[in-house]
Design a protein around this motif. Sequence first.
Motif, PDB file in Angstrom:
ATOM      1  N   LYS A 144       0.834  -1.210   0.000  1.00 35.13           N
ATOM      2  CA  LYS A 144       0.000   0.000   0.000  1.00 35.13           C
ATOM      3  C   LYS A 144       0.867   1.257   0.000  1.00 35.13           C
ATOM      4  CE  LYS A 144      -4.208  -1.951   1.966  1.00 35.13           C
ATOM      5  NZ  LYS A 144      -4.788  -2.447   3.213  1.00 35.13           N
ATOM      6  N   ASP A 153      -4.118   5.070   5.686  1.00 38.15           N
ATOM      7  CA  ASP A 153      -4.699   5.411   6.980  1.00 38.15           C
ATOM      8  C   ASP A 153      -4.198   4.389   7.993  1.00 38.15           C
ATOM      9  OD1 ASP A 153      -6.180   6.364   9.074  1.00 38.15           O
ATOM     10  OD2 ASP A 153      -8.044   5.405   8.457  1.00 38.15           O
ATOM     11  N   MET A 154      -2.930   4.547   8.375  1.00 37.29           N
ATOM     12  CA  MET A 154      -2.279   3.582   9.271  1.00 37.29           C
ATOM     13  C   MET A 154      -1.467   4.309  10.324  1.00 37.29           C
ATOM     14  SD  MET A 154      -0.616   0.863   6.575  1.00 37.29           S
ATOM     15  CE  MET A 154      -1.588   0.369   5.139  1.00 37.29           C
ATOM     16  N   LEU A 212      -1.993  -6.011   4.602  1.00 42.18           N
ATOM     17  CA  LEU A 212      -2.551  -5.404   5.813  1.00 42.18           C
ATOM     18  C   LEU A 212      -1.543  -4.524   6.543  1.00 42.18           C
ATOM     19  CD1 LEU A 212      -4.469  -8.500   7.224  1.00 42.18           C
ATOM     20  CD2 LEU A 212      -5.456  -6.501   6.099  1.00 42.18           C
ATOM     21  N   GLY A 213      -2.027  -3.473   7.120  1.00 47.13           N
ATOM     22  CA  GLY A 213      -1.288  -2.653   8.062  1.00 47.13           C
ATOM     23  C   GLY A 213      -2.076  -2.603   9.357  1.00 47.13           C
ATOM     24  N   ILE A 214      -1.629  -1.769  10.274  1.00 49.33           N
ATOM     25  CA  ILE A 214      -2.263  -1.736  11.594  1.00 49.33           C
ATOM     26  C   ILE A 214      -2.649  -0.306  11.968  1.00 49.33           C
ATOM     27  CG2 ILE A 214      -1.609  -1.820  14.059  1.00 49.33           C
ATOM     28  CD1 ILE A 214      -2.279  -4.541  13.301  1.00 49.33           C
TER      29      ILE A 214
ATOM     30  N   ILE B 214      -6.803  -2.702  18.546  1.00 48.49           N
ATOM     31  CA  ILE B 214      -6.100  -2.789  17.260  1.00 48.49           C
ATOM     32  C   ILE B 214      -7.086  -3.185  16.154  1.00 48.49           C
ATOM     33  CG2 ILE B 214      -4.579  -4.378  15.995  1.00 48.49           C
ATOM     34  CD1 ILE B 214      -2.859  -2.446  17.314  1.00 48.49           C
ATOM     35  N   LYS B 215      -6.824  -2.621  14.995  1.00 45.92           N
ATOM     36  CA  LYS B 215      -7.615  -2.949  13.821  1.00 45.92           C
ATOM     37  C   LYS B 215      -6.632  -3.062  12.650  1.00 45.92           C
ATOM     38  CE  LYS B 215     -11.351  -0.764  11.283  1.00 45.92           C
ATOM     39  NZ  LYS B 215     -12.221  -1.904  11.001  1.00 45.92           N
ATOM     40  N   SER B 216      -6.797  -4.105  11.855  1.00 46.20           N
ATOM     41  CA  SER B 216      -5.970  -4.194  10.656  1.00 46.20           C
ATOM     42  C   SER B 216      -6.601  -3.358   9.562  1.00 46.20           C
ATOM     43  CB  SER B 216      -5.822  -5.659  10.225  1.00 46.20           C
ATOM     44  OG  SER B 216      -7.076  -6.149   9.814  1.00 46.20           O
ATOM     45  N   VAL B 217      -5.768  -2.753   8.735  1.00 44.31           N
ATOM     46  CA  VAL B 217      -6.297  -1.872   7.677  1.00 44.31           C
ATOM     47  C   VAL B 217      -5.567  -2.164   6.360  1.00 44.31           C
ATOM     48  CG1 VAL B 217      -7.159   0.068   9.026  1.00 44.31           C
ATOM     49  CG2 VAL B 217      -4.721  -0.076   8.507  1.00 44.31           C
TER      50      VAL B 217
END
Lengths: 217, 217
Positions: A144, A153-154, A212-214, B214-217
């Motif tokens: 990304k 948006d990370m 994925l990011g966080i 936490i949320k993965s994005v």
Amino acid sequence: MKIAILGGTGSIGEGLALRWAVKHEVFVGSRKLEKALASTDKYRKILEESGDTCTITGCVNPDAVDRADVVVLSVPYEHVSSTIETIKPYLRDQIIISIVVPMKKNGHFLYAPPESGCAAMEIQGLLPEGVKLVSAFHNVSAKKLADINNKLDMDVFICGDNEEANNVVSDLVKDIPGLNPMMAGPLEVSCMVESITPLLVNLAKFTKKKHLGIKSV
Amino acid sequence: MKIAILGGTGSIGEGLALRWAVKHEVFVGSRKLEKALASTDKYRKILEESGDTCTITGCVNPDAVDRADVVVLSVPYEHVSSTIETIKPYLRDQIIISIVVPMKKNGHFLYAPPESGCAAMEIQGLLPEGVKLVSAFHNVSAKKLADINNKLDMDVFICGDNEEANNVVSDLVKDIPGLNPMMAGPLEVSCMVESITPLLVNLAKFTKKKHLGIKSV
């Protein structure tokens, strides 16, 4: 700011080069000059096609380090020690950003920290005095980041013992729209940040959600 | 489903009890009956005040385990071994959910895994055969979970070696609106999930943002 990205020809190095080259002077470092130049040409073309002007130069790792204020170490864990050996004569008071993650593969990925507890603590032991080490960018999706049209948006978790260096890295994070720097503590807690990289690879594998990011919520 | 929550009188146990008791039969376990009963009264009042009907019973840990299909182990790491000793005679084929995190405090928190690599792997070694262990809920904000008016939007990373048990836990996650289950791999990768708990505490401390998940994005 003059930023050297070692391991700048692949993975997260590519995204950082593309995102920073529109504002900073970026030196893409590699062990082989041809590889660095090929990547630099590719990045320049991507940025120019999207209408951006950029300052980006390809060179071998020691040259990149010699010309930089900030050095991003995004080489595989196995190459860290040999890379630091080659750049050591050119290290003065630069800030080093480690994105290094020691991990092993066994179908899935497993974080495999060295005896010192994490890559960052081991790297600190290899660096000359005066060089300031910061650990960051482990929880960002390389793919990304490298897609300059992707609206990010990370969060970026940052660990380090030198406040001034932490703040410089925090500002560099803010220079990339959509990335939010978050201080996670001193360098020794880097184990808890480094281990997010293999976690994200596993989550992507098991949930079929890619890149994925966080983000903290 | 009958769910025992050991360590159900505090921290994340409270939130799970409140969120599940409207749909499942929850047994809040504690070492002391009075403590379990006091918490149960409190939770029942909270739920009834918000117009929910609930099934929630306070009991000592062994009783809670004896009556349950799923047992949540949310006691401090230091009490895991003694807790398992007391419930062992009542363990048959239940699913155990470990939220346990070994960590040490040194101003900030540091993940401190045992020799087996993580709390989950150590706990598996302490459990009788037939009991299925799943590691989950480490990256959820206990405070936000316990505030039943808080609209959640977090991932829950799940590790486990038994697919059937993983699926049961995944469904239990989905029973809490706003929580999204994500498979993170086999039990051995639990180290990468457990270490998120101290990371979140540190992030909250250093960024002054409270009660992070936490949320993965």
